[in-house]
Design a protein around this motif. Structure first.
Motif, PDB file in Angstrom:
ATOM      1  N   UNK A   1     -37.384 -34.958  -7.270  1.00 49.77           N
ATOM      2  CA  UNK A   1     -37.265 -36.093  -8.183  1.00 49.77           C
ATOM      3  C   UNK A   1     -37.975 -37.329  -7.639  1.00 49.77           C
ATOM      4  N   UNK A   2     -37.860 -37.584  -6.330  1.00 46.94           N
ATOM      5  CA  UNK A   2     -38.504 -38.750  -5.739  1.00 46.94           C
ATOM      6  C   UNK A   2     -40.019 -38.613  -5.783  1.00 46.94           C
ATOM      7  N   UNK A   3     -40.519 -37.408  -5.479  1.00 41.15           N
ATOM      8  CA  UNK A   3     -41.960 -37.170  -5.534  1.00 41.15           C
ATOM      9  C   UNK A   3     -42.464 -37.285  -6.969  1.00 41.15           C
ATOM     10  N   UNK A   4     -41.702 -36.716  -7.911  1.00 45.44           N
ATOM     11  CA  UNK A   4     -42.079 -36.806  -9.318  1.00 45.44           C
ATOM     12  C   UNK A   4     -42.126 -38.262  -9.776  1.00 45.44           C
ATOM     13  N   UNK A   5     -41.144 -39.072  -9.339  1.00 46.13           N
ATOM     14  CA  UNK A   5     -41.105 -40.485  -9.722  1.00 46.13           C
ATOM     15  C   UNK A   5     -42.331 -41.227  -9.205  1.00 46.13           C
ATOM     16  N   UNK A   6     -42.777 -40.912  -7.987  1.00 46.78           N
ATOM     17  CA  UNK A   6     -43.960 -41.573  -7.431  1.00 46.78           C
ATOM     18  C   UNK A   6     -45.200 -41.277  -8.266  1.00 46.78           C
ATOM     19  N   UNK A   7     -45.404 -39.994  -8.588  1.00 48.38           N
ATOM     20  CA  UNK A   7     -46.605 -39.637  -9.343  1.00 48.38           C
ATOM     21  C   UNK A   7     -46.521 -40.116 -10.793  1.00 48.38           C
TER      22      UNK A   7
ATOM     23  N   UNK B   1     -29.520 -36.022   4.914  1.00 48.81           N
ATOM     24  CA  UNK B   1     -29.922 -36.295   3.541  1.00 48.81           C
ATOM     25  C   UNK B   1     -30.955 -37.418   3.577  1.00 48.81           C
ATOM     26  N   UNK B   2     -31.640 -37.619   2.444  1.00 49.22           N
ATOM     27  CA  UNK B   2     -32.647 -38.673   2.431  1.00 49.22           C
ATOM     28  C   UNK B   2     -31.965 -40.034   2.523  1.00 49.22           C
TER      29      UNK B   2
ATOM     30  N   UNK C   1     -46.528 -36.105  -0.149  1.00 48.87           N
ATOM     31  CA  UNK C   1     -46.156 -34.817  -0.750  1.00 48.87           C
ATOM     32  C   UNK C   1     -46.550 -33.650   0.150  1.00 48.87           C
ATOM     33  N   UNK C   2     -47.788 -33.649   0.657  1.00 51.49           N
ATOM     34  CA  UNK C   2     -48.248 -32.556   1.517  1.00 51.49           C
ATOM     35  C   UNK C   2     -47.447 -32.498   2.815  1.00 51.49           C
ATOM     36  N   UNK C   3     -47.159 -33.650   3.391  1.00 55.03           N
ATOM     37  CA  UNK C   3     -46.373 -33.680   4.624  1.00 55.03           C
ATOM     38  C   UNK C   3     -44.943 -33.199   4.379  1.00 55.03           C
ATOM     39  N   UNK C   4     -44.397 -33.549   3.213  1.00 55.43           N
ATOM     40  CA  UNK C   4     -43.056 -33.083   2.875  1.00 55.43           C
ATOM     41  C   UNK C   4     -43.039 -31.570   2.720  1.00 55.43           C
ATOM     42  N   UNK C   5     -44.030 -31.005   2.026  1.00 60.58           N
ATOM     43  CA  UNK C   5     -44.123 -29.552   1.860  1.00 60.58           C
ATOM     44  C   UNK C   5     -44.308 -28.850   3.201  1.00 60.58           C
TER      45      UNK C   5
END
Length: 398
Positions: A86-92, A293-294, A71-75
């Motif tokens: 959505x992907x980050x939310x799904x992980x947490x 895109x991802x 998450x921090x690296x993505x930000x």
């Protein structure tokens, strides 16, 4: 409260089979997310709830550390973080449910069995729905899925259900011999749909699991011989059916041409990205920067290395080592095969798919850990004590 928690875990696990079905019709709010909130509330608001996970604290901390680093690296590297929200939310969300399942299983070890059975019933139901044509979608390659789900994810869920039912059929107590035929028929339905999904990782995981299961089957030699002879006799019919499925063509293409559905090309393209930020990674933005895109590399170790660097990969390797060590203990020390065999689809997901945001795998991890670490009398000759475990060993229960 224990009663409501058991109902909650059964409902949550059953709902995992409908993860791609959106309640709002546009994605986002799926059935498992709604059930997960209700189940989590029953765990958190119990009278003896605490945040301590005991011996599993380091395991949970390692998993959360991976997610935080990603998450921090993505930000830090993404121009538009909302693309990956959505992907980050799904992980947490998965980490929260992993915590809830661990806490619940520590207080009530038998509850996880209800969850596994409920999931299996749901998978058999979706298999039957697929075979009658309800809610299915077919790709240009002839691959079948349900409610727009990913074919590999759908196939792996059904492979897990087939493994559970096959294990029950092989290792159930003789007192419930009449149930063996039901278990066998119930395992055939998801196995048929696994082949229809065209998922190579699901099909290989299933066949490998059945192979390990058969040779780990602790029964009289004549019973094992009957099973082997039955398998040989049915092989021509199985092969004839296999030829009509998309997975057969895809496996042949892989064998003759080495085609990996573009995975090898993606791995080659991502090599320069691996060294862009080797310590803490570049987050999910590294994949969108490369492809617009991802795009998943279909290898979780590569995904974690690029997204969270060598630090995140070290945490995730520790997490995987902890889980596989528990599986090894189950099959070689406790002599319980099912928890360890269920890690084969997880291994397939690691090497050729997704695991970080797949809810089912965290359920399987909790199941393995519960079997290994649940309290048992010190005087017991074996660490296998629950009725489920005794029946899976072919032992008599009172």
């Amino acid at each position: 409260m224990y009663k409501y928690q058991r109902i909650g875990i059964a409902a949550y696990c059953f709902a995992l089979n409908f993860d791609s079905y959106s309640l709002l019709g546009g994605g986002g709010l799926s059935i498992p997310k709604v059930v997960a909130v209700l189940y989590f509330m029953t765990v958190v608001f119990s009278t003896n709830f605490s945040l301590s996970l005991g011996r599993h604290t380091k395991l949970f901390a390692a998993l959360v550390s991976v997610f935080l680093l990603i998450t921090l690296s993505t930000y830090a590297h993404a121009d538009d973080v909302s693309v990956f929200a959505l992907k980050i939310f799904a992980m947490f969300l998965n980490s929260i449910m992993f915590f809830a399942l661990l806490k619940h299983s520590q207080r009530d070890p038998e509850a996880i069995h209800f969850g596994i059975l409920a999931f299996t019933v749901g998978a058999i139901l979706t298999s039957a729905m697929t075979l009658i044509g309800y809610g299915i979608e077919t790709s240009s390659e002839g691959r079948v899925t349900m409610f727009g789900d990913n074919e590999n994810a759908f196939g792996l869920r059904l492979a897990v259900a087939c493994i559970v039912m096959s294990t029950l059929a092989l290792e159930a107590n003789h007192k419930i011999f009449g149930w063996r035929s039901i278990f066998i028929v119930s395992s055939i339905l998801p196995a048929m749909v696994v082949l229809k999904t065209g998922s190579r990782v699901a099909a290989i995981s299933l066949f490998l699991a059945l192979f390990v299961m058969l040779f780990n089957f602790r029964a009289l030699s004549w019973k094992k011989l009957i099973i082997i002879l039955f398998g040989i006799a049915s092989a021509p019919f199985l092969y004839a059916y296999l030829e009509t499925t998309p997975v057969f063509e895809r496996l042949l293409r892989t064998y003759h041409t080495g085609d990996l559905a573009g995975r090898d090309k993606i791995w080659e393209d991502l090599q320069p990205v691996m060294f862009a930020s080797p310590i803490i990674g570049s987050g999910f933005s590294a994949f969108s920067t490369r492809y617009g895109q991802f795009t998943s590399p279909h290898n979780v170790f590569i995904e974690v290395l690029i997204a969270s660097g060598v630090i995140g990969l070290a945490f995730y390797l520790y997490y995987c080592w902890y889980i596989f060590r528990a599986g090894w203990y189950c099959i070689f020390v406790l002599r319980i095969s099912l928890p360890a065999i269920l890690l084969i689809p997880f291994l397939g997901g690691l090497l050729s798919g997704h695991t970080l945001d797949v809810k089912l795998f965290y359920l399987l991890h909790v199941y393995v850990l519960t079997i290994v670490y649940k309290p048992r009398p010190n005087s017991a000759p074996s660490r296998v004590q629950s009725r489920w475990d005794l029946e899976s060993q072919g032992m008599k229960t009172a």
